[in-house]
Write an enzyme that holds these catalytic residues in place. Structure first.
Site, mmCIF file in Angstrom:
data_model
loop_
_atom_site.group_PDB
_atom_site.id
_atom_site.type_symbol
_atom_site.label_atom_id
_atom_site.label_comp_id
_atom_site.label_asym_id
_atom_site.label_seq_id
_atom_site.Cartn_x
_atom_site.Cartn_y
_atom_site.Cartn_z
ATOM 1 C CE1 TYR A 56 24.013 -24.265 39.282
ATOM 2 C CE2 TYR A 56 24.449 -26.239 40.558
ATOM 3 C CZ TYR A 56 24.204 -25.623 39.343
ATOM 4 O OH TYR A 56 24.156 -26.382 38.189
ATOM 5 C CB SER A 210 16.496 -29.846 34.087
ATOM 6 O OG SER A 210 16.756 -28.784 34.982
ATOM 7 C CG LEU A 212 12.039 -35.187 37.298
ATOM 8 C CD1 LEU A 212 11.647 -35.210 38.777
ATOM 9 C CD2 LEU A 212 11.310 -36.303 36.546
ATOM 10 N NE ARG A 230 13.199 -26.504 41.213
ATOM 11 C CZ ARG A 230 14.268 -27.066 40.650
ATOM 12 N NH1 ARG A 230 14.574 -26.785 39.399
ATOM 13 N NH2 ARG A 230 15.037 -27.892 41.310
ATOM 14 C CD GLU A 298 7.986 -40.490 43.218
ATOM 15 O OE1 GLU A 298 7.700 -39.507 43.916
ATOM 16 O OE2 GLU A 298 7.377 -40.788 42.178
HETATM 17 N N1 LIG Z 1 24.785 -27.381 33.985
HETATM 18 C C1 LIG Z 1 23.707 -26.627 34.050
HETATM 19 O O1 LIG Z 1 23.598 -25.590 33.384
HETATM 20 C C2 LIG Z 1 22.596 -27.030 34.986
HETATM 21 C C3 LIG Z 1 21.352 -26.354 34.945
HETATM 22 C C4 LIG Z 1 20.350 -26.773 35.815
HETATM 23 C C5 LIG Z 1 20.576 -27.838 36.676
HETATM 24 N N2 LIG Z 1 21.807 -28.449 36.716
HETATM 25 C C6 LIG Z 1 22.076 -29.568 37.653
HETATM 26 O O2 LIG Z 1 21.063 -30.559 37.535
HETATM 27 C C7 LIG Z 1 20.463 -30.790 38.801
HETATM 28 C C8 LIG Z 1 19.029 -31.180 38.622
HETATM 29 O O3 LIG Z 1 18.312 -30.119 37.989
HETATM 30 P P1 LIG Z 1 16.830 -29.820 38.414
HETATM 31 O O4 LIG Z 1 16.797 -29.541 39.867
HETATM 32 O O5 LIG Z 1 16.271 -28.832 37.484
HETATM 33 O O6 LIG Z 1 16.194 -31.290 38.178
HETATM 34 P P2 LIG Z 1 14.722 -31.779 37.914
HETATM 35 O O7 LIG Z 1 14.749 -33.222 38.291
HETATM 36 O O8 LIG Z 1 14.282 -31.442 36.554
HETATM 37 O O9 LIG Z 1 13.803 -30.946 38.945
HETATM 38 C C9 LIG Z 1 13.954 -31.149 40.311
HETATM 39 C C10 LIG Z 1 12.797 -30.508 41.060
HETATM 40 O O10 LIG Z 1 11.571 -31.143 40.689
HETATM 41 C C11 LIG Z 1 10.776 -31.369 41.857
HETATM 42 N N3 LIG Z 1 10.750 -32.823 42.086
HETATM 43 C C12 LIG Z 1 11.794 -33.692 42.020
HETATM 44 N N4 LIG Z 1 11.392 -34.945 42.269
HETATM 45 C C13 LIG Z 1 10.073 -34.892 42.495
HETATM 46 C C14 LIG Z 1 9.112 -35.883 42.784
HETATM 47 N N5 LIG Z 1 9.453 -37.168 42.863
HETATM 48 N N6 LIG Z 1 7.826 -35.478 42.976
HETATM 49 C C15 LIG Z 1 7.482 -34.182 42.868
HETATM 50 N N7 LIG Z 1 8.360 -33.191 42.595
HETATM 51 C C16 LIG Z 1 9.645 -33.540 42.395
HETATM 52 C C17 LIG Z 1 11.490 -30.629 42.995
HETATM 53 O O11 LIG Z 1 11.122 -29.254 42.994
HETATM 54 P P3 LIG Z 1 9.926 -28.641 43.882
HETATM 55 O O12 LIG Z 1 9.789 -29.504 45.104
HETATM 56 O O13 LIG Z 1 10.342 -27.253 44.167
HETATM 57 O O14 LIG Z 1 8.742 -28.731 43.002
HETATM 58 C C18 LIG Z 1 12.933 -30.718 42.555
HETATM 59 O O15 LIG Z 1 13.773 -29.791 43.169
HETATM 60 C C19 LIG Z 1 20.691 -29.465 39.565
HETATM 61 O O16 LIG Z 1 20.630 -29.634 40.956
HETATM 62 C C20 LIG Z 1 22.080 -29.102 39.107
HETATM 63 O O17 LIG Z 1 23.032 -29.839 39.847
HETATM 64 C C21 LIG Z 1 22.795 -28.069 35.875
#
Ligand SMILES: NC(=O)c1ccc[n+]([C@@H]2O[C@H](COP(=O)([O-])OP(=O)(O)OC[C@H]3O[C@@H](n4cnc5c(N)ncnc54)[C@H](OP(=O)(O)O)[C@@H]3O)[C@@H](O)[C@H]2O)c1
Length: 323
Positions: A56, A210, A212, A230, A298
């Protein structure tokens, strides 16, 4: 509603049902101040797990998280922190799951996160160029040295996970304890069909990512392309395509229907989507992501929505977004 704590698979580790990760955001989309506000909002809501990886922001995400942990002054016995090994740099010795890179990556993470041990340490992807015995032995040694508490995998197939278990058992080494798969309303089959039997047979825990679908399941991309997300990041064109390209357009009818369902229940689609992940008993923790503290606040209340997911509502969801 109070945070819920779940066992990480069959282990004794109590992990918060909702947790917080650093991907995309830390060291790229947000700086140390906002990262600190987000981590504090999560910790104050009872989240005890912070997810990270050497890949990351090329290690910067770990450095930011390490600085925040130090500034907050939380005792390590109150939180769980992870790293993942696979993509550590451009040189041949800096990637994959060789014994050398597994050790180097762990030591780098310890320094950047400013902790004495990693609670969870994941093989970020399978490495076809390293014998599984070599990786299992390296992970097991790190656990026995006290540098890692639990080791696991991310996006490994059930066959690869079984092979790792069998190898560890045969050689009296430490077995993997958890897998980190993608899981959300638009990506169900791997966890529900492929991994569920391993959760049952081996007591495998899961830390799902992920939830969401990177923001799609908030509904905010339905009718417009918001600028403050993002997708504006340089070097993340592939993510922009995923959120706003033809693939996202194909998913829009499903998201629209889920949005209406959430509206009918009087909750946001983000909270409905997180609560739906929480309903799965094979999910140990839902790793949320956020670019600002309001989102964390939230998301950390999503447990409130779980009781609204009655069998009838779950049936409607299955019909809209089948596995
Ligand atoms: N093992 C793996 O291969 C792998 C891969 C990916 C992720 N991960 C892990 O999983 C974690 C979560 O993944 P993700 O960040 O993709 O999770 P996600 O929950 O699918 O997306 C998070 C993004 O959605 C938006 N968001 C979140 N809550 C919101 C809300 N209440 N209202 C409006 N927009 C909202 C924000 O982005 P914006 O504000 O930019 O829109 C936020 O950064 C990562 O941080 C990482 O630790 C692991």
């Amino acid at each position: 509603m109070d945070m819920e704590y779940r066992r990480l698979g069959k282990s004794g580790l109590k992990i918060s049902a909702l947790s917080f990760g650093a991907w995309v955001t830390f060291g790229q989309q947000i700086g140390e101040d906002v990262a600190g506000e987000c981590m504090k909002a999560a910790y104050d809501a009872g989240a005890n797990f912070f997810d990270n990886a050497e890949a990351y922001a090329d290690g910067q995400a770990e450095a930011v998280m390490g600085n925040v942990l130090r500034k907050m002054g939380w005792n390590h016995d109150t939180f769980i922190v992870s790293s993942k090994v696979f993509w550590g740099g451009d040189k041949p010795t800096q990637e994959g799951l060789s014994r050398k890179h597994v050790f180097d990556s762990c030591h780098n993470a310890l320094k950047r996160l400013q902790v004495d041990y990693l609670d969870l340490y994941f093989c970020h992807r399978p490495d076809p160029e390293t014998p599984i015995e070599e990786t299992v032995a390296a992970m097991s040694d790190l656990v026995r040295q006290g540098k890692v508490m639990y080791w696991g995998t991310s996006e490994w197939t059930p066959e690869q996970i079984r092979e790792a278990y069998d190898c560890a058992r045969r050689q009296n080494l430490v077995q993997p304890g958890m897998e980190q798969p993608q899981y959300n309303l638009l990506h169900r089959a791997n966890l529900e069909k492929n991994l569920a039997p391993i959760c049952r047979d081996y007591g495998l825990g899961t830390t799902i990512w992920s939830p969401l679908a990177s923001g799609l399941l908030t509904g905010k991309y339905r009718n417009a392309i918001p600028g403050d997300t993002r997708i504006s990041l340089p070097n993340y064109g592939w993510l922009k395509d995923r959120l706003t390209g033809p693939d996202a357009a194909a998913k829009k009818p499903v998201i629209d229907r889920l949005f209406q369902l959430a509206k009918g229940l009087g909750v946001s689609l983000a909270k409905l989507s997180l609560a739906w992940c929480l309903k799965n008993p094979n999910v140990s923790t839902v790793i949320t992501g956020a670019s600002r503290a309001e989102q964390v606040k939230e998301n950390m209340t999503a447990l409130e929505v779980v009781p609204l997911l009655t069998p009838d509502v779950m049936k409607q969801i299955d019909e809209i977004a089948p596995a």
